[in-house]
Write an enzyme that holds these catalytic residues in place. Structure first.
Site, PDB file in Angstrom:
ATOM      1  N   GLN A   6      -3.004  43.803  15.675  1.00 33.25           N
ATOM      2  CA  GLN A   6      -3.888  44.962  15.532  1.00 33.25           C
ATOM      3  C   GLN A   6      -3.089  46.083  14.861  1.00 33.25           C
ATOM      4  OE1 GLN A   6      -6.154  45.727  19.258  1.00 33.25           O
ATOM      5  NE2 GLN A   6      -5.282  43.803  19.979  1.00 33.25           N
TER       6      GLN A   6
ATOM      7  N   LYS B 159      -8.214  29.979   3.053  1.00 35.11           N
ATOM      8  CA  LYS B 159      -9.293  29.803   4.037  1.00 35.11           C
ATOM      9  C   LYS B 159     -10.270  30.968   3.960  1.00 35.11           C
ATOM     10  CE  LYS B 159      -6.664  31.892   7.837  1.00 35.11           C
ATOM     11  NZ  LYS B 159      -5.918  31.642   9.057  1.00 35.11           N
TER      12      LYS B 159
END
Length: 336
Positions: A106, A204
């Site tokens: 984060q 991805k």
């Protein structure tokens, strides 16, 4: 700063085997017994954390060894309370040795009304009295800028390079390093450069967090022994899927080298049943019995590197010298 005879180590409960390993290695380096400071880090009945240090630490150069791994909040609070106890006991300097820095994912606001928890943790560590951070493979390098104190970020890639050269001796021309996503290209490129191997990328695309919609291989992996490199493996979904895609594109075998084996939830079962030939992790996070019992998971020690880094910080010499494989080779002599 007073004349300090030896650095002093203290550990919380997050990874005692690593802390003891670092103390043993430092004892070898210094030629005298260096142990962990006698202390207790316990819980009250309501799970509040209590710390008591039994040795005099006044004027000492203290190193707290504590990963903020699962349970992240408990281990973080242990670190903060130990730092406060040492500061109030007049320790000369407090360095936090955090092999795995939690909350590092984060590190920025990806959408509205979300926290930057890595910055919050940085503020808490500094306020607790910590004056220096020593860590391994931060999830994002910019976290170093969240601190107004020195941060030494070590790298696992020199250790990985030594292990790869040993494991694939005689077949290095067939090795290809693979980044499991575009964001990890710099890390994979750095390892590829160390072992003189080509680089490939698995791109991805996610429709939502935790769910992969599509994977594409960038580069020719046909006939190659692919080595996926990343900083952490949590549930192992991406890793196992990437291994399958690489084999579908012609790779002969797939191995993974991951700095931090978080390995939560279904990770161990996924790895056990995956097409990956091996997963190599460091001991920055204490391995669970399930991880230790998994035959295709190997654990590389970081204690020799951390011990040398602590000694370098203590005596005021270069920590960045440990970024080089050539520097670590004699430190890891006999292990590779």
């Amino acid at each position: 700063m007073p004349n300090l005879n030896e650095p002093k180590l203290i550990s919380g409960n997050a990874n005692l085997p690593l802390a003891k390993g670092i103390a043993r290695r430092m004892s070898i380096h210094r030629g005298m017994n260096i142990g962990l400071v006698d202390a207790r880090v316990e819980r009250f009945n309501d799970q509040e954390i209590f710390v008591e240090v039994y040795e005099n630490v006044r004027g000492e150069d203290m190193f707290i060894i504590q990963s903020t791994s699962r349970p992240a909040n408990d281990n973080l609070m242990e670190l903060l309370i130990m730092a406060d106890a040492l500061r109030r006991s007049s320790a000369s300097r407090i360095t936090a040795v955090i092999p795995y820095f939690g909350y590092a994912r984060q590190d920025r606001r990806t959408k509205a009304r979300t926290p930057i928890s890595a910055k919050l943790v940085a503020n808490m560590l500094v306020e607790a009295g910590i004056e220096r951070i020593l860590t391994l493979d931060l999830h994002a390098a910019q976290i170093q800028g969240f601190f107004d104190i020195p941060v030494d970020n070590l790298y696992a890639s020199p250790i990985f390079a030594l292990d790869i050269q040993t494991q694939f001796e005689g077949a290095m021309e067939d090795v290809m390093v693979v980044s499991p996503d575009v964001g990890g290209v710099a890390r994979a490129r750095e390892l590829a450069k160390r072992i003189n191997a080509p680089l490939s990328i698995v791109d991805k695309r996610r429709e939502k967090p935790g769910e992969i919609a599509e994977m594409t291989v960038i580069g020719d992996v046909k006939g190659k022994k692919c080595i996926i490199v990343d900083d952490m493996c949590d549930t192992a979904g991406t890793l196992c899927k990437a291994a399958e895609i690489l084999l579908e594109h012609g790779a002969t075998e797939v191995h993974s080298y991951i700095s931090h084996g978080v390995l939560s939830g279904p990770a161990v079962d996924r790895i056990t049943n995956s097409v990956m030939k091996s997963l190599v992790i460091t001991d920055s996070i204490q391995a669970t019995p399930a991880v230790l019992a998994t035959p295709n998971i190997r654990i590389l020690p970081t204690a020799p590197m951390f011990a040398q880094a602590i000694l370098n910080i203590w005596n005021g010499t270069s920590v960045s010298s440990l970024f080089e494989t050539e520097t670590l080779e004699p430190i890891y002599e006999g292990q590779f």
